[in-house]
Scaffold this active site. Structure first.
Site, short mmCIF file in Angstrom:
data_model
loop_
_atom_site.label_atom_id
_atom_site.label_comp_id
_atom_site.label_asym_id
_atom_site.label_seq_id
_atom_site.Cartn_x
_atom_site.Cartn_y
_atom_site.Cartn_z
CG ASP A 93 -83.57 63.49 39.64
OD1 ASP A 93 -83.57 63.32 38.90
OD2 ASP A 93 -82.66 62.77 40.58
CB THR A 149 -83.20 58.43 40.85
OG1 THR A 149 -84.08 57.89 39.51
CG2 THR A 149 -82.91 57.07 41.60
#
Lengths: 337, 840
Positions: free
Chosen positions: B144, B146
């Site tokens: 991922d 963020t």
């Protein structure tokens, strides 16, 4: 409450060598010189050991006299189990070209006799043999009882005990036959003779064996195995104990007698002609087996097998081969640098 | 059940590691060997017994019961007896040891102080111990962005109002002349618009306030703490505060905002149109004190621009794009005044939609869609999300270790792309292949264009990489690198495009492209799409091992889908950490977790598995060979005590210690040289080659044990006093050689000798000797057969036996020793070559 307020530092993993996988450890460092040295030394010691073993095995003398066929009549007689009480004996002359120096041992050797069959190995009663209960025959099937009376010693192993009598005579001055004195004790393991096998405790052996019968294949009961030495009877008979230690392979030797070094035989067996007088009781042709008598001297490493010596020599040679080839590689590599 | 969480939830399935699958394969092979052995022995037994002399010699008569049993039944029981006799070849104890190794071994991860994070006061967390070794087998890393690659601590950097750029902190928006700092905005928008923009920031969010309950009533300035599920919103509210508009709180639907003149403005919150990842925007409808009803909307540029009056866009769009290029997260803010009558209608519709029992979702969406139109763009914000510490180094190390790193993010492409550059996922020489809505364009021929692109890219890649996929990993370092960028809508076009025959084709071409790219960036992903991608890669040819790492609830489905899921204990709650298999505080910890821990665990367990099969094969092989010499009568070679103790006591602890402590390569070396990771990729140590090597080694050793002792026994006596040995001594010699060889073999393999290894290895051998003396030293009252009585001691009283045992151990280990030395020479000569070439 105190604890919770200090919970944050307690969550930090302990900085110990074990938990951080930082235990002090030595790593094996293989340097060329060390490896070469090891190979050289191992090869050398193997070779040396091999040569010593080969030399000492060479000094052993061994004579084997197969009497299955030479006593063909007896063999044929024994094929029929009904003739078990008929005596049969034969005599086999042979020659020992070189004197057998030192202690000489007489073995009997059986071919094709499977003492290691699963059922056979199990078929014995240690409770009986250790003298606790002479009538204990559990696990002795199919030789546990005879018409309801317990057999002592019971079981297939005891029943099939080797019962040939072998007498060695020395033809002294080609006229007179001297019976070579042989000892029938001291041929079993000490612990077997004095711990594992015990006679039932009674004043005299026959009454101790009262209420039992002899194994069907035996010609005399257990307490009459050795007529000459009364204490070598019953379960503690040496020959019996030797037989009870089941052999690992279908072809095996078992110790029968050892030379009593007296009279003419203080130096061992002198060269000359001998004869074996055999009372042939043990049937082997029934199962296409063979039997023979082996006379042998021994050394510190045991019997006359070249196997160990050869194996050591070959291993040593291979190790040296590896050593030299590695040496060559190493030297060329060094040169290149 | 229709919460976001429920919709994104995926059933948690049992995760099994590649090693376990190999174990099962080996087990089938060994089961086959067992059955073959039993069948061979049974057949030969009846062949042998067809001779009546062998069937029932006079000395071993059958009992009555035996004679009466049916022959078929006897054969069957014989077969079963052989199975029992040889069953030790199946290493049952291995499962116990493997479980223990995994359980105890997993502690090393949670104990590692390098995983301890000072900020959150926590270290790594291990939720499952089943997948330790899988960490050493990873082929694909899905991360991922963020909160994983980045800190997820947002900072308001700049904004733009009506196309005018405002930058810098601690500066009042209106203080053009009175500020002491340098001039930070170049141009100024209309004052009203500024205030409107700031009010929008203060109102359009779902942040809640928490006043610190410190009863320090003296000071009025109570600290305000903002709480929100999204750090972006907090950053925006804090940003607005810097410019003078402070959100004070929300009480009973009354939002209070303190404006630049320290006045409290109160707004009545009428409706909140919540954020969702499909709309990518949120709105609030508020009523100010004057009674005007205003809708504020903020959202992703792509979601907002189509809904505002066109002429306003251009300047702001340029801004947004520039910001995105710099790696900032951008949001656009728009507003709309709603006439009271309109509001009546909207209100009704909203309530109706909310109350709907069926298709509520869709109805709401339609209403929202309807409301959020014709807005006026005010401006845009840029929020920075800093890269995590050492994120770039970690990605580089993962790349060097031959892993393919895919970044899956919900962010817009430009933002994600610049982050990828910053964390060196893409390097300057990486050629990017883009499959985004931009490249495909909004045309009707979308699919055709997509097809064209796919074909073109594939051609390019295939041209660059000649067929050999094996050398692909090495090729990366030398060849031109390729990176792929794809966005959510294109991906769904590829994956779920119309049912024509071409759709399948798209997918396979796309996968071919993916496999050739070192780095892939997927942006604008919905949570379930992330899982979809992981599943797609998981099902690739050769079923590569995937690892997902993420921090938020939106990563949960991907964490659950992949082989190994790693959660970051981030700011977006513990959802990911709780659903993961392992969780670490920071992305950078992935490096040590994979390169050091994963590598070591894999090597340890692979060795453990091979060793167990090996030691049981050479344990049982002599017993099998012995059947040829005992008339196939199921006579065991070893005493029952030895049979049971072998796996439990004599040989279990050394391998357990090895499998917990072994470091064939230093941990520091492992982390600093990622290329070492490639050596074990593809389950290298449990392939057919190593398996056959171990099996043949075991067969060789078993044969040496048996026949070595067999030939030794051909002599008249092994003792100088002519005492003769029986079958139990034979078995004990074989067993002694076996125990020593097997343990010393492990000693040869051990590269890292801690005191524990020394203790356990030499201790096991000493224990064996001690036990044998003890076992043979007493007449055991509970035993029927005193078969081992003094066997061991008597055996050791023979010089020949000593010599034979030593020789047989040496011969058994000789191939292994030679191999170790040769390997060393090879490595050394390689090093020498390296030295020569580098000095030249």
């Amino acid at each position: 409450m105190q604890k919770t307020s200090q919970s944050s530092p307690s969550r930090r993993p302990d900085n110990t060598a074990y938990k951080q996988q930082q235990l002090p450890a030595c790593r094996v460092q293989l340097t060329a010189s060390r490896v070469l040295l090891c190979f050289f030394a191992t090869g050398l010691s193997c070779l040396a050991m091999g040569i010593v073993l080969l030399l000492s095995a060479k000094g052993i003398q061994e004579v084997e006299i197969n009497y299955t066929e030479t006593c063909a009549d007896c063999a044929a007689l024994r094929e029929n189990a009904d003739n078990f009480d008929k005596e049969c004996s034969c005599s086999i002359p042979f020659n020992i070209p070189q004197a057998m120096q030192g202690d000489v041992y007489m073995f009997y050797k059986l071919y094709g006799f499977y003492q290691n069959l699963y059922q056979y190995v199990l078929s014995r009663s240690n409770i009986q043999l250790v003298g606790t209960d002479v009538k204990h025959t559990d696990g002795c099937d199919p030789f546990a009882t005879l018409n309801g009376t317990p057999i002592a010693p019971c079981g297939a192993i005891a029943n099939s005990m080797f019962n040939d009598t072998i007498i060695l005579s020395y033809n002294f001055n080609s006229s007179e036959d001297i019976k070579v004195p042989m000892l029938n004790q001291g041929i079993a393991w000490w612990t077997d003779k004095y711990v594992k096998f015990q006679n039932p405790s009674f004043n005299d052996l026959p009454s101790a064996f009262e209420g039992t019968v002899k194994p069907p294949s035996w010609s005399q009961p257990a307490y009459e195995l050795d007529a000459d030495t009364p204490e070598n009877n019953g379960f503690t008979n040496d020959a019996f104990i030797v037989w009870m230690r089941t052999a690992a392979f279908p072809t095996f030797k078992k110790l029968y007698r050892r030379l009593h070094r007296t009279q003419h035989f203080t130096e061992g067996l002198p060269a000359g002609s001998y004869s074996l007088h055999i009372t042939y009781n043990f049937p082997v042709t029934k199962f296409h087996g063979e039997k023979s008598v082996v006379l042998s001297t021994l050394t510190w490493s045991g019997g006359s097998s070249l196997f160990l010596g050869l194996a050591y020599t070959v291993t040593g040679a291979v190790t040296w081969l590896a050593f030299f080839s590695m040496m060559a590689v190493y030297v060329t590599m060094e040169k290149r640098i | 059940m229709e919460t976001k969480m429920a919709l994104n939830y995926q059933g948690k399935s049992q995760k099994r590691s590649a090693v376990e699958k190999s174990i099962n394969a080996f087990l089938i092979v060994y089961l086959f060997i067992l059955l073959t052995k039993a069948a061979v022995c049974t057949t030969l037994k009846y062949v042998w017994q067809s001779n009546p002399n062998n069937d029932e010699p006079w000395y071993n008569q059958k009992t009555q019961k035996e004679r009466e049993t049916l022959k078929v039944l006897k054969m069957f029981t014989d077969f079963l007896s052989f199975m029992v006799l040889f069953n030790f070849i199946i290493p049952v104890s291995m499962y116990v040891t493997v479980e223990m190794q995994k359980f105890l071994g997993s502690f090393f991860i949670s104990w590692d102080k390098d995983f301890y994070d000072e900020e959150i006061h926590e270290g790594a967390l291990v939720n499952t111990s089943d997948l330790n070794e899988e960490l050493g087998q990873v082929d694909y890393v899905f991360t991922d962005k963020t909160g994983t690659l980045t800190e997820n601590s947002m900072e308001f950097i700049e904004c733009c109002i009506d196309g005018h750029k405002y930058r810098g902190a601690a500066q009042e928006a209106e203080g053009l002349s009175e500020t002491d700092g340098p001039l930070t905005y170049f141009d100024k928008a209309d004052k009203n618009r500024e205030e409107l923009f700031l009010r929008a920031l203060c109102l359009c969010h779902t942040v809640e306030t928490k006043t610190n309950d410190v009863v320090d009533a003296a000071t009025e300035s109570t600290e305000l703490t903002y709480i929100s599920s999204s750090p972006d919103e907090i950053a925006l509210v804090k940003g607005a505060k810097k410019y003078g508009f402070t959100f004070v709180g929300n009480q009973n639907g009354q939002m209070k905002v303190e404006n630049q003149r320290k006045e409290i403005e109160v707004y009545e919150l009428l409706h909140t149109l919540n954020f969702d990842s499909v709309r990518r925007r949120m709105s609030v409808i508020v009523k100010n004190q004057a009674g005007d009803i205003i809708l504020f909307c903020k959202g992703a540029d792509s979601a907002v621009f189509p809904r505002v009056q066109n002429h306003e866009i251009e300047l702001t769009k340029a801004h947004v794009e520039r910001n995105a290029m710099d790696g900032y997260r951008t949001l656009c803010v728009a507003f709309k005044e709603i006439a009271p009558d309109d509001y009546e209608r909207i209100n009704r519709q909203l309530i109706e939609a909310k109350m709907a029992l069926q298709d509520r979702e869709e109805k709401m969406e339609r209403v929202f869609d309807d409301i959020e139109t014709n807005m006026n763009l005010i401006g845009a914000t840029a929020v920075e999300d800093r890269l995590q510490d050492q994120a770039a180094e970690t990605i580089e190390a993962l790349h060097a270790a031959g892993l393919k790193v895919w970044v899956l993010t919900g962010d817009k492409m430009e933002t994600a792309k610049s982050t990828c550059y910053a964390c060196r996922l893409f390097q300057t020489n990486t050629e990017l292949l883009e499959l985004t809505t931009k490249t495909i364009e909004e045309s009707e021929r979308k699919e055709d264009r997509l097809h064209e692109l796919l074909i073109e890219y594939r051609k390019k890649l295939l041209h660059d990489f000649p067929k050999s996929t094996r050398s692909l990993k090495k090729a990366w370092t030398e060849h031109q690198e390729y990176g792929l960028i794809i966005d959510g809508s294109t991906l769904s076009l590829i994956l779920n495009s119309s049912q024509d025959s071409g759709s399948h084709n798209y997918k396979s071409i796309f996968l071919q492209i993916c496999m050739k790219c070192t780095a892939v960036l997927c942006c604008r992903m919905a949570p379930l799409q992330k899982a979809q991608i992981v599943r797609m890669v998981k099902n690739l040819k050769g079923s590569p091992i995937t690892l997902s790492i993420g921090d938020g609830a939106n990563d949960v489905s991907m964490i659950l889908e992949s082989h190994v899921g790693i959660g970051i204990k981030g700011k977006e709650g513990r959802q990911a950490a709780r659903n993961s298999d392992y969780s670490v505080p920071k992305f950078k910890h992935l490096k040590k977790l994979l390169l050091a821990h994963g590598h070591l665990y894999y090597v340890r367990i692979a060795h453990l598995v091979q060793y167990f099969f090996y030691k049981n094969l050479c344990f049982i092989l002599p017993q099998f060979l012995y059947q040829f010499f005992c008339g196939f009568s199921q006579q065991p070679l070893y005493d029952a005590a030895y049979l049971t103790m072998y796996n439990i006591c004599f040989t279990s602890l050394p391998i357990l210690a090895y499998s917990l402590l072994e470091q064939h390569i230093n941990i520091d070396t492992l982390t600093s040289d990622p290329r070492l990771y490639m050596k074990i990729s593809g389950n290298a140590m449990l392939q057919l080659g190593p398996f056959l090597y171990w099996t043949f080694l075991a067969a060789f050793e078993g044969t040496v044990f048996f026949f070595g002792t067999y030939f030794l026994f051909q002599t008249s006596s092994l003792e100088e006093n002519a005492k003769v040995y029986g079958n139990w001594t034979f078995g004990t010699i074989v067993f002694t050689v076996l125990v020593f060889t097997v343990t010393l073999k492990l000693a040869l393999d051990t590269r890292f000798w801690t005191w524990i290894n020394h203790f356990v290895i030499w201790g096991s051998l000493a224990f064996y000797v001690f036990f044998s003396f003890f076992w043979g030293g007493i007449i055991w009252p509970f035993l029927k057969q005193q078969r081992m009585y003094f066997v061991f001691a008597q055996m050791l009283s023979s010089v020949s036996t000593w010599l034979a045992i030593i020789l047989l151990i040496f011969i058994s280990l000789f191939p292994e020793i030679l191999l170790i030395v040769l390997k060393n020479v090879k490595r050394r000569s390689a090093r020498v070559h390296h030295l020569i070439s580098s000095s030249a």
